[in-house]
Design a protein around this motif. Sequence first.
Motif, PDB file in Angstrom:
ATOM      1  N   SER A  65       8.317  39.341  25.988  1.00  7.65           N
ATOM      2  CA  SER A  65       9.566  39.535  26.736  1.00  7.65           C
ATOM      3  C   SER A  65      10.699  38.747  26.083  1.00  7.65           C
ATOM      4  O   SER A  65      10.463  37.704  25.455  1.00  7.65           O
ATOM      5  CB  SER A  65       9.393  39.086  28.192  1.00  7.65           C
ATOM      6  OG  SER A  65       9.269  37.681  28.236  1.00  7.65           O
ATOM      7  N   ALA A  66      11.920  39.256  26.280  1.00  7.97           N
ATOM      8  CA  ALA A  66      13.079  38.580  25.681  1.00  7.97           C
ATOM      9  C   ALA A  66      13.191  37.156  26.233  1.00  7.97           C
ATOM     10  O   ALA A  66      13.494  36.206  25.513  1.00  7.97           O
ATOM     11  CB  ALA A  66      14.339  39.368  25.994  1.00  7.97           C
ATOM     12  N   ALA A  67      12.891  37.009  27.546  1.00  6.86           N
ATOM     13  CA  ALA A  67      13.017  35.674  28.163  1.00  6.86           C
ATOM     14  C   ALA A  67      12.033  34.699  27.529  1.00  6.86           C
ATOM     15  O   ALA A  67      12.380  33.561  27.199  1.00  6.86           O
ATOM     16  CB  ALA A  67      12.778  35.781  29.661  1.00  6.86           C
ATOM     17  N   LEU A  68      10.796  35.133  27.337  1.00  7.05           N
ATOM     18  CA  LEU A  68       9.794  34.229  26.759  1.00  7.05           C
ATOM     19  C   LEU A  68      10.160  33.893  25.313  1.00  7.05           C
ATOM     20  O   LEU A  68      10.112  32.727  24.898  1.00  7.05           O
ATOM     21  CB  LEU A  68       8.392  34.870  26.819  1.00  7.05           C
ATOM     22  CG  LEU A  68       7.275  34.025  26.186  1.00  7.05           C
ATOM     23  CD1 LEU A  68       7.189  32.642  26.824  1.00  7.05           C
ATOM     24  CD2 LEU A  68       5.921  34.738  26.312  1.00  7.05           C
ATOM     25  N   ARG A  69      10.545  34.906  24.551  1.00  5.11           N
ATOM     26  CA  ARG A  69      10.871  34.635  23.137  1.00  5.11           C
ATOM     27  C   ARG A  69      12.064  33.688  23.033  1.00  5.11           C
ATOM     28  O   ARG A  69      12.114  32.825  22.158  1.00  5.11           O
ATOM     29  CB  ARG A  69      11.088  35.949  22.379  1.00  5.11           C
ATOM     30  CG  ARG A  69       9.747  36.667  22.141  1.00  5.11           C
ATOM     31  CD  ARG A  69       9.843  37.930  21.320  1.00  5.11           C
ATOM     32  NE  ARG A  69      10.641  38.922  21.946  1.00  5.11           N
ATOM     33  CZ  ARG A  69      11.727  39.480  21.404  1.00  5.11           C
ATOM     34  NH1 ARG A  69      12.130  39.140  20.201  1.00  5.11           N
ATOM     35  NH2 ARG A  69      12.408  40.388  22.046  1.00  5.11           N
ATOM     36  N   GLN A  70      13.018  33.816  23.955  1.00  6.46           N
ATOM     37  CA  GLN A  70      14.171  32.901  23.942  1.00  6.46           C
ATOM     38  C   GLN A  70      13.731  31.465  24.228  1.00  6.46           C
ATOM     39  O   GLN A  70      14.152  30.521  23.571  1.00  6.46           O
ATOM     40  CB  GLN A  70      15.202  33.367  24.985  1.00  6.46           C
ATOM     41  CG  GLN A  70      16.502  32.590  24.950  1.00  6.46           C
ATOM     42  CD  GLN A  70      17.120  32.567  23.537  1.00  6.46           C
ATOM     43  OE1 GLN A  70      17.419  33.618  22.978  1.00  6.46           O
ATOM     44  NE2 GLN A  70      17.248  31.382  22.932  1.00  6.46           N
ATOM     45  N   ARG A  71      12.819  31.315  25.196  1.00  5.98           N
ATOM     46  CA  ARG A  71      12.374  29.950  25.550  1.00  5.98           C
ATOM     47  C   ARG A  71      11.521  29.349  24.435  1.00  5.98           C
ATOM     48  O   ARG A  71      11.616  28.156  24.158  1.00  5.98           O
ATOM     49  CB  ARG A  71      11.628  29.972  26.884  1.00  5.98           C
ATOM     50  CG  ARG A  71      12.641  30.112  28.000  1.00  5.98           C
ATOM     51  CD  ARG A  71      12.110  30.203  29.394  1.00  5.98           C
ATOM     52  NE  ARG A  71      13.251  30.569  30.248  1.00  5.98           N
ATOM     53  CZ  ARG A  71      13.173  30.902  31.497  1.00  5.98           C
ATOM     54  NH1 ARG A  71      12.016  30.902  32.120  1.00  5.98           N
ATOM     55  NH2 ARG A  71      14.272  31.223  32.178  1.00  5.98           N
ATOM     56  N   VAL A  72      10.720  30.168  23.812  1.00  3.46           N
ATOM     57  CA  VAL A  72       9.922  29.658  22.685  1.00  3.46           C
ATOM     58  C   VAL A  72      10.862  29.268  21.540  1.00  3.46           C
ATOM     59  O   VAL A  72      10.715  28.195  20.933  1.00  3.46           O
ATOM     60  CB  VAL A  72       8.890  30.714  22.212  1.00  3.46           C
ATOM     61  CG1 VAL A  72       8.242  30.286  20.904  1.00  3.46           C
ATOM     62  CG2 VAL A  72       7.829  30.940  23.280  1.00  3.46           C
ATOM     63  N   ALA A  73      11.850  30.133  21.280  1.00 10.08           N
ATOM     64  CA  ALA A  73      12.787  29.843  20.177  1.00 10.08           C
ATOM     65  C   ALA A  73      13.459  28.491  20.395  1.00 10.08           C
ATOM     66  O   ALA A  73      13.623  27.705  19.452  1.00 10.08           O
ATOM     67  CB  ALA A  73      13.834  30.952  20.080  1.00 10.08           C
ATOM     68  N   TYR A 279       7.729  31.146  32.880  1.00 15.90           N
ATOM     69  CA  TYR A 279       7.986  30.197  33.978  1.00 15.90           C
ATOM     70  C   TYR A 279       7.701  28.768  33.513  1.00 15.90           C
ATOM     71  O   TYR A 279       8.510  27.857  33.717  1.00 15.90           O
ATOM     72  CB  TYR A 279       7.074  30.575  35.146  1.00 15.90           C
ATOM     73  CG  TYR A 279       7.216  29.698  36.364  1.00 15.90           C
ATOM     74  CD1 TYR A 279       8.303  29.826  37.219  1.00 15.90           C
ATOM     75  CD2 TYR A 279       6.238  28.757  36.680  1.00 15.90           C
ATOM     76  CE1 TYR A 279       8.421  29.035  38.361  1.00 15.90           C
ATOM     77  CE2 TYR A 279       6.344  27.956  37.815  1.00 15.90           C
ATOM     78  CZ  TYR A 279       7.438  28.109  38.655  1.00 15.90           C
ATOM     79  OH  TYR A 279       7.554  27.320  39.765  1.00 15.90           O
ATOM     80  N   ALA A 280       6.565  28.571  32.846  1.00 18.89           N
ATOM     81  CA  ALA A 280       6.174  27.209  32.431  1.00 18.89           C
ATOM     82  C   ALA A 280       7.179  26.625  31.440  1.00 18.89           C
ATOM     83  O   ALA A 280       7.358  25.408  31.375  1.00 18.89           O
ATOM     84  CB  ALA A 280       4.777  27.228  31.817  1.00 18.89           C
ATOM     85  N   LEU A 281       7.831  27.481  30.659  1.00 14.91           N
ATOM     86  CA  LEU A 281       8.796  26.981  29.666  1.00 14.91           C
ATOM     87  C   LEU A 281      10.225  26.936  30.206  1.00 14.91           C
ATOM     88  O   LEU A 281      11.161  26.623  29.474  1.00 14.91           O
ATOM     89  CB  LEU A 281       8.744  27.829  28.385  1.00 14.91           C
ATOM     90  CG  LEU A 281       7.423  27.764  27.590  1.00 14.91           C
ATOM     91  CD1 LEU A 281       7.502  28.644  26.350  1.00 14.91           C
ATOM     92  CD2 LEU A 281       7.053  26.338  27.202  1.00 14.91           C
ATOM     93  N   SER A 282      10.402  27.250  31.496  1.00 11.31           N
ATOM     94  CA  SER A 282      11.749  27.131  32.077  1.00 11.31           C
ATOM     95  C   SER A 282      12.046  25.644  32.291  1.00 11.31           C
ATOM     96  O   SER A 282      11.121  24.861  32.538  1.00 11.31           O
ATOM     97  CB  SER A 282      11.819  27.881  33.415  1.00 11.31           C
ATOM     98  OG  SER A 282      10.968  27.229  34.347  1.00 11.31           O
ATOM     99  N   THR A 283      13.303  25.272  32.202  1.00 11.03           N
ATOM    100  CA  THR A 283      13.654  23.835  32.261  1.00 11.03           C
ATOM    101  C   THR A 283      13.052  23.100  33.459  1.00 11.03           C
ATOM    102  O   THR A 283      12.490  22.013  33.283  1.00 11.03           O
ATOM    103  CB  THR A 283      15.190  23.684  32.224  1.00 11.03           C
ATOM    104  OG1 THR A 283      15.653  24.429  31.098  1.00 11.03           O
ATOM    105  CG2 THR A 283      15.630  22.249  32.093  1.00 11.03           C
ATOM    106  N   PRO A 284      13.134  23.667  34.690  1.00  8.46           N
ATOM    107  CA  PRO A 284      12.622  22.884  35.827  1.00  8.46           C
ATOM    108  C   PRO A 284      11.109  22.647  35.804  1.00  8.46           C
ATOM    109  O   PRO A 284      10.609  21.799  36.513  1.00  8.46           O
ATOM    110  CB  PRO A 284      13.003  23.745  37.041  1.00  8.46           C
ATOM    111  CG  PRO A 284      13.994  24.733  36.553  1.00  8.46           C
ATOM    112  CD  PRO A 284      13.748  24.941  35.103  1.00  8.46           C
TER     113      PRO A 284
END
Length: 404
Positions: A65-73, A279-284
């Motif tokens: 997903s775009a969201a996951l790839r962004q957080r990994v990046a 979710y796990a890689l989201s800031t909070p």
Amino acid sequence: MVKIEPFEVEQWMDRLETTPGVLNIAETCAASVSYDDLLRMCEDKNMPSPLLFSKKLTYGAIRGSAALRQRVASLFDRASDAEPLPADNIIITQGAISANFLLFYTLVGPGDHVICVYPTYQQLYSVPQSLGAEVSLWRLKDTNGYVPDVSELEGLVRSNTKMIVINNPNNPMGSTIPKAVLQDIVAFAKQRGIIILSDEVYSPLYHSLPPGQEAPPSILALGYEKTVATGSMSKAFALAGIRTGWIGSRDKAIIDAVATARDYTTISVSQLDDQVATYALSTPVLGPLLKRNMALAQTNLGLLSAFMGKYASVCSWVKPTAGTTALVLFKENGVPVDDPSFVLDLLDKTKVLFMPASPCFGLGKDFRGFIRLGYVCETEVLLEGLEKLGRYIEEHLMANPENQ
Ligand SMILES: Cc1ncc(COP(=O)(O)O)c(C=O)c1O
């Protein structure tokens, strides 16, 4: 038919880790967390639940997903002022194990030469070898704190060297390659157009660096395009069960080439896993999750260090600075123990599980007497395991007064 060596550490783990009542001090993941733990850790109580129960379970986004790839990046931007890595330079895989395999499968073949640090996770040298590449081992030495010596690259490199493989932090040593050494490796590779693959699956658990030493950046942050890094949710993020890993590269062409090979093996990763990882890689959530794992690693390494001090007459090590593992040499009457028999006997008598290093990480007679510990388990497990190990050492290795 492709010939490949058995993957020793995976086979030893698979065979022994389900022993009833086992005290597992062999696991390399920071003690795993549950889905409930993640929800409890989240610092933003208004964040929606990660699992979208009404979302149709299609294949989803093929590369992740775009969201996951962004957080990994954004994980790769840590400890650096390099240009942010675009999400399109990330591809999601089933763990770092698939990430590494896909990279070798895509980039390496007969006629190629690969230089790989040693010891390390066996996959990193056995897979390129199985694909027909010649592999030279770049031996890590205790005299250098198990940090690769860049001056040795000159003697290892060949005209057909395609890739240099490093592992930072290192499994099994728990050593760190500092930024200055990474820069030297980059300078060497860049001059010759060699790809650098950095397995960063234990990053960013740089939990016990000496005072004044900073956590190194990712290999992707050092201004060289032909760099590739692999990572996953398994170790530093304590979520091996979602089997979510990634490849990041500064070279988009490498990501596209891997995607072509990945179409034959993966299509896409599980949408549920993708949602939990996002979710796990989201800031909070990421903040408290990493804080927990860093603290666990530091606490447990403190306990292990005290143990090593107490039994210094029979065991020695280069103290780890990062990751989740340590390599310890056990001796009886001044002679390295037979590590596979030691591990099996210890398990039989105490239920404490370690990994023997000579079959799992050594070639030939290397690492005889060495045991790999995975010490970032739950602290109670480590305490109980060390207490039992201490008693075993006193009864078996220290019975001879020379060892006391
Ligand atoms: C250095 C290294 N790379 C990759 C892996 C694979 O981990 P996973 O597939 O769970 O991400 C491991 C697992 O032990 C490892 O130690």
